[in-house]
Motif scaffolding. Structure first.
Motif, PDB file in Angstrom:
ATOM      1  N   SER A 186      -9.296 -50.668 -70.965  1.00 54.65           N
ATOM      2  CA  SER A 186     -10.074 -49.636 -71.258  1.00 54.65           C
ATOM      3  C   SER A 186     -11.937 -49.721 -71.200  1.00 54.65           C
ATOM      4  O   SER A 186     -12.298 -49.722 -72.317  1.00 54.65           O
ATOM      5  CB  SER A 186      -9.675 -49.206 -72.896  1.00 54.65           C
ATOM      6  N   PRO A 187     -12.116 -50.409 -70.087  1.00 57.04           N
ATOM      7  CA  PRO A 187     -13.593 -50.821 -70.059  1.00 57.04           C
ATOM      8  C   PRO A 187     -14.607 -49.691 -70.219  1.00 57.04           C
ATOM      9  O   PRO A 187     -15.789 -49.960 -70.630  1.00 57.04           O
ATOM     10  CB  PRO A 187     -13.625 -51.454 -68.952  1.00 57.04           C
ATOM     11  N   LEU A 225     -14.558 -59.440 -67.416  1.00 58.81           N
ATOM     12  CA  LEU A 225     -13.788 -58.688 -66.136  1.00 58.81           C
ATOM     13  C   LEU A 225     -13.373 -57.676 -66.514  1.00 58.81           C
ATOM     14  O   LEU A 225     -12.279 -57.112 -67.117  1.00 58.81           O
ATOM     15  CB  LEU A 225     -13.018 -59.630 -65.588  1.00 58.81           C
ATOM     16  N   PRO A 226     -13.993 -56.445 -66.212  1.00 64.84           N
ATOM     17  CA  PRO A 226     -13.437 -55.346 -66.472  1.00 64.84           C
ATOM     18  C   PRO A 226     -12.386 -54.922 -65.253  1.00 64.84           C
ATOM     19  O   PRO A 226     -12.585 -54.924 -64.022  1.00 64.84           O
ATOM     20  CB  PRO A 226     -14.613 -54.511 -66.326  1.00 64.84           C
ATOM     21  N   ILE A 227     -11.248 -53.893 -65.917  1.00 71.57           N
ATOM     22  CA  ILE A 227     -10.166 -53.455 -64.852  1.00 71.57           C
ATOM     23  C   ILE A 227     -10.045 -52.096 -65.095  1.00 71.57           C
ATOM     24  O   ILE A 227      -9.270 -51.411 -65.610  1.00 71.57           O
ATOM     25  CB  ILE A 227      -8.991 -54.089 -65.081  1.00 71.57           C
ATOM     26  N   PRO A 228     -11.053 -51.056 -64.509  1.00 71.31           N
ATOM     27  CA  PRO A 228     -11.108 -49.625 -64.688  1.00 71.31           C
ATOM     28  C   PRO A 228     -10.131 -49.173 -63.805  1.00 71.31           C
ATOM     29  O   PRO A 228      -9.716 -49.580 -62.659  1.00 71.31           O
ATOM     30  CB  PRO A 228     -12.472 -49.045 -64.097  1.00 71.31           C
ATOM     31  N   LYS A 229      -9.567 -47.781 -64.187  1.00 71.38           N
ATOM     32  CA  LYS A 229      -8.650 -47.234 -63.569  1.00 71.38           C
ATOM     33  C   LYS A 229      -9.255 -45.859 -62.961  1.00 71.38           C
ATOM     34  O   LYS A 229      -9.921 -45.427 -63.657  1.00 71.38           O
ATOM     35  CB  LYS A 229      -7.327 -46.753 -64.222  1.00 71.38           C
ATOM     36  N   ALA A 230      -9.087 -45.559 -61.773  1.00 75.41           N
ATOM     37  CA  ALA A 230      -9.722 -44.365 -60.958  1.00 75.41           C
ATOM     38  C   ALA A 230      -8.747 -43.789 -60.262  1.00 75.41           C
ATOM     39  O   ALA A 230      -8.214 -44.602 -59.228  1.00 75.41           O
ATOM     40  CB  ALA A 230     -11.089 -44.766 -60.690  1.00 75.41           C
TER      41      ALA A 230
END
Length: 273
Positions: A186-187, A225-230
């Motif tokens: 949830s970055p 380390l961000p793991i965004p979803k798009a």
């Protein structure tokens, strides 16, 4: 793509791709696009019920398996040692993979108190060659300290909720001290309210970037380390374009100070998963 060095000698991309609530053929298509655009870290979990879709996207890709960094996570219902070993095998079968680059314990579930047993299973699964690196998710410092004291093995990664309203300061300080990479789920804060903050809007205008790009860049600059979803190609592309500018130390501090006492959505002490 830039990389972080892990405390076990492996390396991990500084930006990943989240797959929460991506399933079926839609997930395969979205992940295909992400890999083609340059994402190399793909984050999944047993609880997401999409390890198969992730595996199919990897099979479809022209990118070699050794260039991808694939993560999955052990659910709380399988933290008993034998169940954990079996679940790791099932995760690999589901994704048609020979190994995971990273496997995490999804939640500590302290009331159940089996996370130490699960950690021993991950340690052994790494010895068996099923996993390259092992870590935890949503663990507080006291949980990780217990793992280290009881097994002598320090997690390589700790994935936690982290965004402008909850910078997980206590966790980050502990992780940094122990050379654990803090990874952010949830970055961008799923509700998206943070992207309307005046400070973030001002910085977006200054650097000619989107609010999301400002947030992701801030996270990488605090060693996260961000793991965004798009799901859209445009957003996937935009999220990758964060390494061509740098926030000042003063700006980084100001963003970190957006923390709110009630900023965290899920409590790892009570959450079970």
């Amino acid at each position: 793509m830039k990389y972080f060095e892990l405390n076990d000698g492996n390396r991990i991309p500084q930006l990943g791709f989240g797959t929460y609530r991506l399933n079926g053929s839609h997930a395969v298509s979205v992940i295909d696009n992400a890999i083609n655009l340059g994402y190399r870290l793909i984050d999944s979990a047993v609880l997401y019920e999409n390890e198969g879709a992730v595996g199919r996207a990897i099979e479809n890709s022209s990118i070699g398996r050794d260039q991808l960094f694939v993560t999955s996570k052990l659910p709380g219902r399988h933290q008993a040692y034998k169940e954990a070993i079996t679940q790791i095998q099932e995760s690999l079968y589901s994704a048609h993979l020979d190994y995971y680059d990273l496997y995490l314990i999804h939640w500590p579930n302290p009331k159940k108190d089996q996370y130490l047993e699960a950690w021993q299973a991950l340690i052994d699964a790494k010895k068996f060659g099923l996993i390259r690196s092992i870590g935890v998710s949503n663990f507080e410092p006291e949980h990780i300290q217990r793992l280290i004291e009881e097994t002598g093995v320090t997690p390589a990664v700790n994935q936690v909720e982290l965004h402008p309203y909850w910078s997980s300061k206590k966790v980050r300080e502990f992780d940094d001290k122990h050379r654990i990479i803090t990874e952010a789920w949830s970055p961008l804060q799923r509700a998206g309210y943070a992207m309307k903050e005046d400070l973030i809007l001002q910085l977006a205008k200054k650097y000619n970037k989107t609010p999301a790009q400002i947030i992701l860049r801030w996270e990488t600059q605090i060693n996260v380390l961000p793991i965004p979803k798009a799901t859209s190609i445009a957003h996937q592309e935009a999220n990758l374009e964060i390494f061509d500018f740098e926030l000042t130390p003063k700006e980084v501090t100001a963003l970190t100070n957006l923390d709110k006492d009630d900023g965290r959505r899920l409590d790892p002490y009570t959450m079970e998963g």
